[in-house]
Structures are given as C-alpha cells and as structure tokens.
Scaffold this active site. Structure first.
Site, PDB file in Angstrom:
ATOM      1  N   TYR A   1     -13.736   3.039  -2.383  1.00  0.00           N
ATOM      2  CA  TYR A   1     -12.851   3.623  -3.392  1.00  0.00           C
ATOM      3  C   TYR A   1     -13.708   4.442  -4.358  1.00  0.00           C
ATOM      4  CZ  TYR A   1      -8.936   0.479  -2.156  1.00  0.00           C
ATOM      5  OH  TYR A   1      -7.918  -0.196  -1.525  1.00  0.00           O
TER       6      TYR A   1
ATOM      7  N   GLY B   1       5.301   3.436  -0.502  1.00  0.00           N
ATOM      8  CA  GLY B   1       6.032   3.552   0.762  1.00  0.00           C
ATOM      9  C   GLY B   1       5.405   4.603   1.648  1.00  0.00           C
TER      10      GLY B   1
ATOM     11  N   PRO C   1       8.808  11.807  -2.089  1.00  0.00           N
ATOM     12  CA  PRO C   1       9.898  12.430  -2.841  1.00  0.00           C
ATOM     13  C   PRO C   1      11.226  11.724  -2.567  1.00  0.00           C
ATOM     14  CG  PRO C   1       8.556  14.083  -1.726  1.00  0.00           C
ATOM     15  CD  PRO C   1       8.131  12.743  -1.202  1.00  0.00           C
TER      16      PRO C   1
END
Length: 302
Positions: A69, A222, A231
């Site tokens: 990361y 998701g 979106p």
C-alpha cells in the site's frame, strides 16, 4: 444519543485468536492517495496521520494494511508507524503478503521462500518485532490451485515468532480447508458486499460455523473496487439510507455487519468526516424487512 453511537465499540467485538477487536476497523489503503495504485493525487501527509489518530480516538483497534500500500510519496505502513507508535496495547495490525510491488510500482508475486522478506519488510516499516495477523493473499490466477507451499512457509514464520496469527485472503472454501490442515487460521479476508454470489455467502456462513472472522474488502466500493464506489446506487440502498438519515455507504456497512457476529468491517478513507461516518455505521440497526429489501435481486433497468 448513546455515547457509543459514534464509537467503534457500538457493533461489538470478535476475537482473532487471542486478540479481541472491535468489529468496525480501518483499512489503510486509501491513506496513500486518491487512486493508491494508479498514480492518483497523494493524500496530505498530516491529514492521513490525523485520520489514523482519530480512528484510535473513535475506538478503532483493528487496522488492515500491507507493505504494497504505497504511492509515489506515501507508504501506509510508515504513516501508521508515524501516527501511532508507540502503539496502544489493544491495537491489532493485520497485514498481507504474497503480492509485492517494486520501486516503480510494478506488481510481482512472491515464491514461498520470499515470504520471509515480505514479512520482514512489514516489520521494518511498522517498527514492530512481530506481526499480529498476516493474511496470505492468493493471486486471482491461483484461486483453483494449491496454496500449501506458501501457507506452510508462513506457518514456519509463525513458529519462529515473527507472526502471531495467520489468515487467508481471496480464497475458496477448498483453499481454506487446505490452510487449516497446515496451521490454525483466524480470519478469511475476501471481497464481499451487496449482491455477492451464493458461493461467497456460503463461505461467510462456513467461517461463522468454524469460529473464524470473515473480513470483507470493497464492501462499500462494490464493483468500483480500489477506485471507489461505482456510479449510481440501488434504489433499495437509497430507500433504507433515507429512512435512517444515513449515507448509502453507511447502509452498505451496516448490511455487512448484519451478516453475522463474526463479520468484521475494514472501511478505508483518507477523509476524517468519512471516517466518522464509517464508524457511526456500526451503530445502525437494520430491520429484517430492510435486510430483505437490500437482499432482493436487482432488476435491470428497462
């Protein structure tokens, strides 16, 4: 309003081996940049440090991170070290190995003999003498193959005292069984969220029966995955969010936690306001009717 409403203790606790954590934790990936792996704008360093310290103030005692990361100018592990060391006694830091990135950001996958180097890199960056939990993160291309050699190498590092507990990530039920035959497993970290297929739900249920923590990633995003929420939002999520005067992200987190007492949430953010909202989601209580609405199959628009 209860003093626990905006505190990570509101959702209860679970045990990772002999370590007790609040079920609402924190994912460190987004501390490094707006698009951590794609050259996005770096987060403000002092803001990222402030977010980590605020997480602790809000009762978070489970942080998920990894040595890979990092962005051009930020490393999640080193930010954690800078913000929180000397670490609170109850803080559990979970990391993951097998994937790696070189200095240019290019991905590579470690062989069993290279896992010790990845573990030691996490130790160095975090400034610790052992890692609380290490997940073996399985490559997408290996999800139907044996993980025994890699997990066995981690088990040896556990026996050597470099790792306290082991977990697996991005695995199938067969790979979980293979790992458990080699050494104790305390958690499974897989992608999971609204609309998850039946095999993923079955693995979540199986973990509960085995007493293992199930730790979903991308539970809010998701299909948006690391880039953030996709979106649009389902009508069901919007309806339930309106009823609770909550955001869609909070409803997704509340739904996640409602999947079982063994389910832990690790939402990530570099924004202090979003952090507070994520933690507050642990106090939301969705009704059976709301859960049924959220779980109903979505129909494609005409």
């Amino acid at each position: 309003m209860s003093p626990q409403t905006n505190n990570a203790t509101a959702a209860g606790t679970w045990r990772l081996g002999d370590l007790t954590v609040n079920r609402v934790g924190f994912g460190a990936m987004r501390l490094t940049g707006t698009e951590p792996f794609d050259g996005g704008v770096p987060r403000d360093r002092e803001q990222s440090i402030a977010v980590l310290r605020k997480a602790i103030d809000l009762g978070v005692n489970h942080i998920d991170t990894a040595a890979f990361y990092f962005s051009a100018t930020r490393s999640a592990n080193e930010l954690i070290n800078r913000a929180l060391a000397p670490y609170p006694e109850d803080l559990v830091i979970t990391t993951k190995v097998w994937p790696g990135r070189d200095s240019s950001g290019a991905w590579w996958w470690a062989g069993p003999g290279q896992l010790r180097g990845q573990v030691e890199e996490n130790l160095r960056q975090l400034g610790r003498d052992h890692l609380d939990v290490v997940n073996l993160r399985v490559p997408p291309s290996r999800r139907n193959e044996s993980i025994g050699d890699h997990f066995g190498a981690l088990a040896e590092l556990r026996d050597a005292g470099l790792i306290r507990h082991l977990g697996v990530s991005n695995v199938t039920s067969e790979q979980l069984a293979e790992a458990r035959a080699i050494a104790p497993v305390v958690c499974v970290q897989n992608q999971f969220g609204l609309g998850a297929p039946s095999e993923d739900r079955e693995l979540l249920r199986s973990c509960g029966e085995l007493g293992l923590a199930f730790v979903p990633f991308f539970a809010i995003a998701g299909s948006g995955r690391a880039a953030g929420s996709a979106p649009g939002e389902s009508e069901a999520v919007r309806v339930v969010a309106h009823a609770h005067d909550a955001s869609p992200a909070q409803i997704r987190l509340a739904w996640t936690l409602r999947q079982g007492p063994h389910v832990l949430a690790i939402p990530g953010t570099g924004d202090p306001d979003h952090l507070a909202q994520n933690v507050a989601a642990g106090a939301l209580r969705l009704s059976a009717e709301e859960m049924a609405l959220l779980d109903a199959p979505r129909t494609a628009p005409a």
